[in-house]
Motif scaffolding. Sequence first.
Motif, PDB file in Angstrom:
ATOM      1  N   VAL A  33      33.690 -23.319 -36.801  1.00 55.93           N
ATOM      2  CA  VAL A  33      34.185 -24.302 -35.832  1.00 55.93           C
ATOM      3  C   VAL A  33      33.962 -25.754 -36.275  1.00 55.93           C
ATOM      4  O   VAL A  33      34.565 -26.682 -35.737  1.00 55.93           O
ATOM      5  N   LYS A  35      30.466 -26.894 -37.378  1.00 55.26           N
ATOM      6  CA  LYS A  35      29.053 -27.292 -37.235  1.00 55.26           C
ATOM      7  C   LYS A  35      28.543 -28.047 -38.462  1.00 55.26           C
ATOM      8  O   LYS A  35      27.958 -29.114 -38.356  1.00 55.26           O
ATOM      9  N   THR A  37      30.174 -29.446 -40.835  1.00 55.13           N
ATOM     10  CA  THR A  37      30.886 -30.710 -41.024  1.00 55.13           C
ATOM     11  C   THR A  37      30.285 -31.799 -40.135  1.00 55.13           C
ATOM     12  O   THR A  37      29.951 -32.886 -40.601  1.00 55.13           O
ATOM     13  N   THR A 208      35.717 -29.871 -31.763  1.00 53.57           N
ATOM     14  CA  THR A 208      36.305 -30.302 -33.029  1.00 53.57           C
ATOM     15  C   THR A 208      37.792 -29.945 -33.055  1.00 53.57           C
ATOM     16  O   THR A 208      38.246 -29.090 -32.298  1.00 53.57           O
ATOM     17  N   ARG A 209      38.503 -30.585 -33.942  1.00 49.02           N
ATOM     18  CA  ARG A 209      39.966 -30.452 -34.028  1.00 49.02           C
ATOM     19  C   ARG A 209      40.583 -30.640 -32.639  1.00 49.02           C
ATOM     20  O   ARG A 209      41.494 -29.915 -32.240  1.00 49.02           O
ATOM     21  N   ILE A 233      36.034 -34.582 -31.763  1.00 52.28           N
ATOM     22  CA  ILE A 233      36.339 -34.899 -33.158  1.00 52.28           C
ATOM     23  C   ILE A 233      37.775 -34.454 -33.424  1.00 52.28           C
ATOM     24  O   ILE A 233      38.071 -33.261 -33.315  1.00 52.28           O
ATOM     25  N   PRO A 234      38.657 -35.384 -33.730  1.00 48.97           N
ATOM     26  CA  PRO A 234      40.056 -34.985 -33.954  1.00 48.97           C
ATOM     27  C   PRO A 234      40.216 -34.201 -35.243  1.00 48.97           C
ATOM     28  O   PRO A 234      39.300 -34.162 -36.064  1.00 48.97           O
ATOM     29  N   ASP A 235      41.360 -33.576 -35.388  1.00 48.53           N
ATOM     30  CA  ASP A 235      41.669 -32.922 -36.653  1.00 48.53           C
ATOM     31  C   ASP A 235      41.763 -34.016 -37.719  1.00 48.53           C
ATOM     32  O   ASP A 235      42.478 -34.992 -37.535  1.00 48.53           O
ATOM     33  N   LEU A 239      39.184 -34.146 -44.308  1.00 44.55           N
ATOM     34  CA  LEU A 239      38.167 -33.097 -44.490  1.00 44.55           C
ATOM     35  C   LEU A 239      38.685 -32.000 -45.404  1.00 44.55           C
ATOM     36  O   LEU A 239      37.952 -31.483 -46.248  1.00 44.55           O
TER      37      LEU A 239
HETATM   38  N1  LIG Z   1      37.670 -32.024 -37.299  1.00 38.96           N
HETATM   39  C1  LIG Z   1      38.123 -31.282 -38.307  1.00 38.96           C
HETATM   40  N2  LIG Z   1      39.362 -31.490 -38.832  1.00 38.96           N
HETATM   41  C2  LIG Z   1      39.825 -30.753 -39.856  1.00 38.96           C
HETATM   42  N3  LIG Z   1      39.133 -29.780 -40.470  1.00 38.96           N
HETATM   43  C3  LIG Z   1      37.886 -29.519 -39.999  1.00 38.96           C
HETATM   44  C4  LIG Z   1      37.314 -30.247 -38.912  1.00 38.96           C
HETATM   45  N4  LIG Z   1      36.057 -29.766 -38.709  1.00 38.96           N
HETATM   46  C5  LIG Z   1      35.865 -28.797 -39.614  1.00 38.96           C
HETATM   47  N5  LIG Z   1      36.951 -28.645 -40.397  1.00 38.96           N
HETATM   48  C6  LIG Z   1      37.106 -27.683 -41.508  1.00 38.96           C
HETATM   49  O1  LIG Z   1      36.874 -26.371 -41.015  1.00 38.96           O
HETATM   50  C7  LIG Z   1      36.192 -25.572 -41.949  1.00 38.96           C
HETATM   51  C8  LIG Z   1      34.923 -25.002 -41.321  1.00 38.96           C
HETATM   52  O2  LIG Z   1      34.048 -26.062 -41.017  1.00 38.96           O
HETATM   53  P1  LIG Z   1      32.452 -25.888 -41.101  1.00 38.96           P
HETATM   54  O3  LIG Z   1      31.871 -27.223 -40.771  1.00 38.96           O
HETATM   55  O4  LIG Z   1      32.060 -25.278 -42.387  1.00 38.96           O
HETATM   56  O5  LIG Z   1      32.220 -24.864 -39.906  1.00 38.96           O
HETATM   57  P2  LIG Z   1      30.888 -24.049 -39.491  1.00 38.96           P
HETATM   58  O6  LIG Z   1      29.718 -24.751 -40.105  1.00 38.96           O
HETATM   59  O7  LIG Z   1      30.866 -24.101 -37.997  1.00 38.96           O
HETATM   60  O8  LIG Z   1      31.061 -22.665 -40.007  1.00 38.96           O
HETATM   61  C9  LIG Z   1      35.911 -26.471 -43.152  1.00 38.96           C
HETATM   62  O9  LIG Z   1      36.865 -26.221 -44.140  1.00 38.96           O
HETATM   63  C10 LIG Z   1      36.057 -27.892 -42.591  1.00 38.96           C
HETATM   64  O10 LIG Z   1      36.505 -28.793 -43.577  1.00 38.96           O
END
Ligand SMILES: Nc1ncnc2c1ncn2[C@@H]1O[C@H](COP(=O)(O)OP(=O)(O)O)[C@@H](O)[C@H]1O
Length: 272
Positions: A33, A35, A37, A208-209, A233-235, A239
């Motif tokens: 989701v 986290k 990031t 997020t997104r 947090i927008p898309d 990233l």
């Molecule tokens: N706000 C966002 N916009 C676009 N992509 C995102 C966003 N937040 C996370 N991502 C992407 O989603 C994927 C999973 O994010 P991650 O932070 O690793 O999730 P988690 O730690 O919850 O498993 C990654 O490839 C990241 O770049």
Amino acid sequence: MLILGLGGSKNYVNQKQSPSMSKIIAFAGKGGVGKTTVASLVIRHLSKTGRTPILAVDADPNSNLGETMGIEVETTVGDIRENFMRDPQGVPSGMDKTIYLETLVEQALIEKPAFDLLVMGRQEGQGCYCMVNNILNNFTDRLMVNYSYMVVDNEAGMEHLSRRTSGRVDMLYLVSDYSLRGLRALRRINEMLESLKLTVEELGIIVTRAPAELSDTFLREVDEIGLPILGLIPDDPALLDFDMEKRSLLELPDDSLSVEAVGRMLNETCPA
Ligand SMILES: Nc1ncnc2c1ncn2[C@@H]1O[C@H](COP(=O)(O)OP(=O)(O)O)[C@@H](O)[C@H]1O
Ligand SMILES: [Mg+2]
């Protein structure tokens, strides 16, 4: 740079004392989701605004907090635990096993200019790990007092957090993407909090997104959970680019959508 001989661990634990108690910020939520990031961007913001020293803790066995910040991780606390359990007699002769284990954890601590990073790694396998876990947990607790902030990227079950002897979290951000499934995972985590030996001072949701406007269905589900939304947090296409180019999120431009959103969220919900 921290280079200590064996047995020097006690000194380090009392070295960089910060004047006030360290603030613990933690993240939880379903896998994928965002986290890690958001945790990386929180570390980035704290560091850029001088809210240092920071201890980043990667407490998700499937995680990659180091990777998102361009750090290669060689040893985890889990590796230290496993190695010790495999060969408990491997302690150098004449050395106390507590000091030995603490020294190994100290060596696993990665020190960077912006923050230090400790990776918890895999959970324990079969067998009685109580003694080793107690030593390791006590040590991480003591290590914490050296920092102004500790930022913990958790797995959904929050095992590591709940096992710490001083189970306190100042700010728990429950992270969901813009989906009902993400929110339902948060609802379960929120319900589970009661049963954990954990004092959470403040908690709320990060979406997020997130689109510019959240749908009524989504908001209704949030209402049912009964927690406030603390950040949107927008898309952010940057990233994806950084992920593909294996670049550290610490290098994202200040005006990236996600960087700005995390900055706003922290200023509002976790001021210095
Ligand atoms: N706000 C966002 N916009 C676009 N992509 C995102 C966003 N937040 C996370 N991502 C992407 O989603 C994927 C999973 O994010 P991650 O932070 O690793 O999730 P988690 O730690 O919850 O498993 C990654 O490839 C990241 O770049
Ligand atoms: Mg993660």
